[in-house]
Enzyme design. Structure first.
Site: not given
Lengths: 440, 552
Positions: A112, A151, A153, A240
């Site tokens: 991020h 991931d 996200h 995740d």
């Protein structure tokens, strides 16, 4: 004795003495059970699997990629530099052919982390894959690279950094942004005007299972990779999507992750998120290690794995099938300009609002890229945030900048230094390998 | 008086020392590989003839017996029962002919996920019995976290009348399932032969000493184990030879810094590295290419020794790793490293003329001058040793660490001195001093250092404690301790408990130690968090009695 088919370098660095805060998911204990599992399985004894210490990334490694405001020291700690250094070590092992593949099991994560850094977002400060990749390019010459972010996200930081780079294909598959942080990552986000079609987002519905993930891999990711022909494939290996992850809603299994890894066949994998530290990480990491090393992973299975519970709803299957068809259609017919932003003279300009959830900082940017057929185009970012409220100008002259873009970059800096418009003026000049600060 | 015996590959050495470490008597005989007991009896008789045998309080014995049984594949058939649960396929860890993979699994926190399939276990045991198998190894994954299934298997095996059962968690608290399987397997495989030998040793010692002193067996970590314990864990006696020499150096020299220890023998040179005056311990050594959890002093062995063959490869003179019998100086047929020393007059031994003629012969075969051949042979030997040392130090310094603190404040080993022992030590001293550019020390009694080390080594033991305050449980696997703890149990409590159990255990074996020699090797406490709440602590403590020598 067990032998690896592919030699694999493991950089395992759990940072047992660092946490964002004592009960934060990104805390000391995060890789403890993974270490227990890898040790108990005897992974470090497998012939062809070798463990290495991370390096510590230096200031220049960070400055080559990021505009850190107000300074590198202000937004990074040693833990971030070691995490980035771990990724760099992984890349070195592969580039110098010491190992066929490498997996950096390091923390904290980085995907991020955007081009401009005012603080921590999504547990990330600096982008460890980008720091790694640009370190490789600086030291081993230009390469075409693909980063596949698995991931849960959206890898919005990596997307931001490579948005304008035609030599880096970034593919992120993630839980649909309408249901999860950071809320971005839709199929129409296809990269900047000089790098159209080099940014691919595949937003998956909640409850996607192994079936769905592997369908996307086979029907979107692999064909696009084949088209792009990268010299190197990097897996941004967040974990995740696992069915037991506490902060997401997916149903991917450890075995699914292993199969994905085997088919994707990355040269380098770098751990990103994943916070089911007892129920998922030990098994997902084991699966990825075995798959990368080419060792039988069919016995990897979570204690609470139940195939019937993880069966995919036919409605989801249908949705994903249509999504993939749509993605390939979009990929074949990429519009000339992104939807967001507009052409202003020979620049393409877009406004951006960025929120740093971990540090509660809001940032506003105006980003402009020089429209260019010959290079990635000089980049100009004006930014201010609640952490650094004074206006800053950040300019990047890209690696392969053409003379016109080099001149453009220098003109911007010169002009900015003559006025009082900016509190901070920064330059990343990849051609001259100069990372400069003015008027500070 | 303490008696130390080291049964080595070539010689069996014995010394009697007083409590201050002064050598009162020494003896050396050739090792009879077919009958180690015979060598032990011969050396016992010889060395005890020089002292009053009634005064011997303790015998420490280092023997290659277990190693030989394994290397020569004279092991007994072992029934291996394992339950591995998810992970690497069970076939990959198969060892021996009677290997049974059972259902059942325990996870990394010690939670039983799938219970043992009792019928399946009984069938496996019955099948082994039918094949005449009498000794067993039972190992389950994560048994150091929860030994439940191993203990269950033990019960079933002893009900079936097994002679000996080796359980994984009793041999080591470290996590490494394949190594634990190998360790338990070898422990059972050498058990009977070792015990037969132990009985014979006991009788011989009684006979020659006219009483029975305390007997200890040397381990690869440079410590000893009481005789009674060695009968249960004979695998711990493997590869104790190099450790004996290292302990001898500790006894003879006052070592306080980073240094290198070289033991140059006939066939090989053993290398050990000290950090801050203490030998480095490796968590598990390989035996016959099988990795185990047997702790050992970190040593490596290279094929350079006094008897190493001199040969020529593409015009360059090389030494070792082959050995074709003794040097010419001692009646051998081909020139070896000792003959090169003889030729140059550096440390004349044996028949110097034979050495000279031999070197002249090969030199003329290779079209070189014999002086050059001899010099190059010595240069190659010392360069090989130097390179092996450098590689070893590099590898030690590159060992991964897991905290930011350790990574940034990296302690690097930089040897400042070389200690040299073994038969050809004196001959090598000056050459190695030049190559290493360091002070090279050859202690007195350098040819029986190993036996001195054996005589003076202290009893060592290691325990791992694992505590989970959420589950309110504390486990010390190798002592079979599983205890309830309170929610407030913390790292200091864990360290105190680990120490207490360690010393108590030794006392029960007749070894009195105060806490001074206990090292805490690892001590960590992690908060376990669930839904943003701290639910407990996950504590791991590992401590040992530091390998060392006892001199008063």
């Amino acid at each position: 004795m067990v032998k690896a088919q592919n030699s694999l370098g493991l950089i395992f660095f759990p940072a047992f003495d660092w946490a964002i805060s004592p009960t934060h998911p990104e805390r000391e204990e995060r890789l403890l059970y993974t270490l227990d599992q890898l040790r108990e399985e005897g992974i470090f004894d497998i012939e062809g699997i070798n463990e290495y210490k991370p390096e510590v990334a230096v200031r220049e490694d960070v400055e080559r990629v990021h505009f850190c405001l107000p300074s590198v020291e202000n937004v990074t700690t040693k833990s971030h530099l070691i995490s980035a250094g771990g990724a760099i070590k992984a890349a070195k092992l592969v580039m110098e052919k010491q190992e066929k593949k490498a997996f950096a099991l390091i923390r904290p994560p980085g995907h991020h982390g955007m081009r401009v850094v005012h603080g921590n977002r999504g547990f990330c400060n600096i982008n460890i894959e980008a720091i790694m990749l640009e370190h490789i390019r600086e030291h081993y010459g230009p390469i075409r690279a693909a980063i596949v972010d698995t991931d849960c996200h959206h890898g919005d930081g990596t997307e931001d950094i490579y948005w304008h780079d035609p030599d880096t294909l970034f593919i992120s598959l993630h839980q649909d942004g309408r249901t999860l942080y950071p809320g971005t990552g839709f199929p129409q986000e296809l990269g900047g005007p000089n790098a159209r079609g080099k940014n691919i987002n595949i937003p998956l519905p909640p409850n996607t299972s192994d079936e769905g993930f592997l369908y996307v891999l086979d029907n979107v990711i692999m064909p696009i990779l084949e088209d792009f022909k990268p010299d190197i494939i990097i897996n941004s290996a967040g974990q995740d999507n696992h069915f037991s992850d506490p902060i997401t809603d997916m149903r991917f299994s450890a075995r699914g992750y292993a199969i994905l890894n085997e088919r994707l066949n990355p040269d380098i994998a770098v751990l990103e998120g994943g916070y089911a530290i007892q129920g998922a990480l030990p098994y997902v990491n084991l699966g990825i290690v075995l798959a990368m090393a080419g060792v039988d992973y069919s016995g990897v299975r979570e204690p609470d794995y139940d195939a019937s519970l993880l069966e995919q709803d036919p409605k989801i299957t249908k949705y994903i099938t249509e999504l993939c068809d749509g993605m390939m259609n979009i990929y074949a017919n990429v519009p000339r300009f992104p939807k967001e932003g507009e052409v202003q003279g020979d620049w393409f300009v877009r406004p951006k609002d960025i929120y740093y959830d971990t540090d509660d900082i809001s940032e506003k940017q105006v980003e402009a890229v020089a429209l260019c057929d010959e290079c990635a185009g000089t980049l100009k970012i004006e930014t201010w945030s609640t952490a650094n409220p004074m206006n800053a100008l950040c300019v990047e002259i890209p690696r392969n900048a053409c003379t016109r873009c080099v001149t453009k970059g220098h003109d911007l800096i010169e002009k900015a230094c003559r006025t009082d418009d900016y509190r901070y003026v920064r330059l990343i000049d990849r051609k001259e390998k100069q990372y400069l600060q003015f008027g500070y | 008086m303490y008696l130390g015996i080291d049964v080595g590959g070539t010689h069996t050495d014995a010394v009697v020392v007083d409590k201050a470490g002064v050598v009162l008597a020494a003896a050396k005989v050739s090792t009879n590989h077919e009958d180690l007991l015979c060598s032990v009896r011969e050396v016992l008789e010889n060395v005890l003839s020089k002292v009053q045998p009634e005064g011997i309080e303790r015998l420490n014995l280092s023997t290659t017996l277990s190693t030989n049984i394994i290397v020569e594949e004279k092991t007994e058939d072992v029934g291996v029962l394992v339950s591995s649960g998810p992970g690497l396929p069970m076939e990959m860890i198969r060892v021996g002919r009677h290997f049974y993979g059972l259902s059942g699994s325990i996870d990394h926190r010690g939670v039983e996920v799938v219970p043992l399939d009792e019928a399946e276990a009984d069938q496996a045991i019955a099948a082994c019995r039918e094949d005449g198998v009498k000794v067993f190894a039972a190992v389950t994954k994560f048994s150091p976290r929860n030994p439940l299934q191993e203990n269950d298997l033990k019960q079933r095996l002893s009900d079936s009348g097994a002679d000996f059962i080796s359980l994984g968690h009793q041999l080591s608290g470290m996590l490494n399932f394949p190594r634990r399987v190998n360790t338990a397997y070898y422990n059972a495989a050498v058990w009977r032969t070792f015990n037969t030998f132990a009985d014979a040793i006991e009788a011989s010692v009684q006979e020659f000493c006219h009483h029975l002193p305390h007997i200890h067996i040397l381990k690869a970590d440079g410590g000893t184990m009481p005789f009674a314990l060695s009968r249960e864990t004979p695998v711990e006696s493997i590869l104790s030879g190099p450790a004996a020499s290292v302990m001898g150096i500790i006894a003879l020299c006052d070592i306080a810094t980073d240094c290198v220890i070289l033991d140059i023998g006939g066939t090989t040179t053993d290398i050990a590295v000290f950090a801050d005056g203490a030998p480095l311990v490796e968590e598990g050594i390989e035996v016959g290419s099988h990795p185990t959890l047997v702790r050992a002093l970190k040593t490596i062995s290279i094929g350079v020794g006094g008897d190493s063959l001199i040969h020529c490869l593409k015009g360059e003179v090389r030494v070792g790793p082959q050995r074709l019998g003794p040097p010419l100086a001692f009646g051998g047929k081909e020139p070896s490293l000792m003959d090169a020393f003889n030729f140059l007059g550096l440390a004349p031994v044996g028949d110097v003329d034979a050495s000279k003629q031999g070197l002249e012969r090969i030199a003329s075969d290779w079209g070189m001058s014999p002086v050059i051949v001899a010099r190059q042979a010595l240069d190659h030997a010392t360069a090989s040793i130097k390179k092996a040392v450098d590689d070893m130090v590099f590898a030690i310094n590159e060992k991964p660490v897991y905290t930011i603190m350790e990574l940034l404040h990296d302690k690097r080993i930089e040897p400042g001195k070389v200690y040299l022992m073994g038969g050809p030590a004196k001959a090598f001293q000056h050459l190695l001093a030049k190559v290493f550019a360091l002070d090279v020390v050859v202690p007195e009694n350098y040819d029986v250092v190993n036996a001195i080390g054996a005589a003076l080594a202290r009893t060592t033991f290691e325990v791992e404690l694992f505590a989970d305050t959420e589950k309110r449980i504390m486990v010390i696997p190798n002592l079979d301790v599983t205890k309830e703890i309170g929610p407030g149990f913390n790292l200091a409590d864990a360290e105190a408990k680990a120490k207490e159990y360690l010393l108590e255990h030794l006392a029960s074996l007749g070894v009195e130690e105060n806490g001074d020699a206990v090292d805490i090797l690892e001590s960590t406490s992690f908060n376990m968090v669930d839904n943003d709440m701290r639910v407990g602590r996950n504590i791991r403590v590992r401590c040992q009695i530091r390998p060392g020598v006892v001199i008063t």
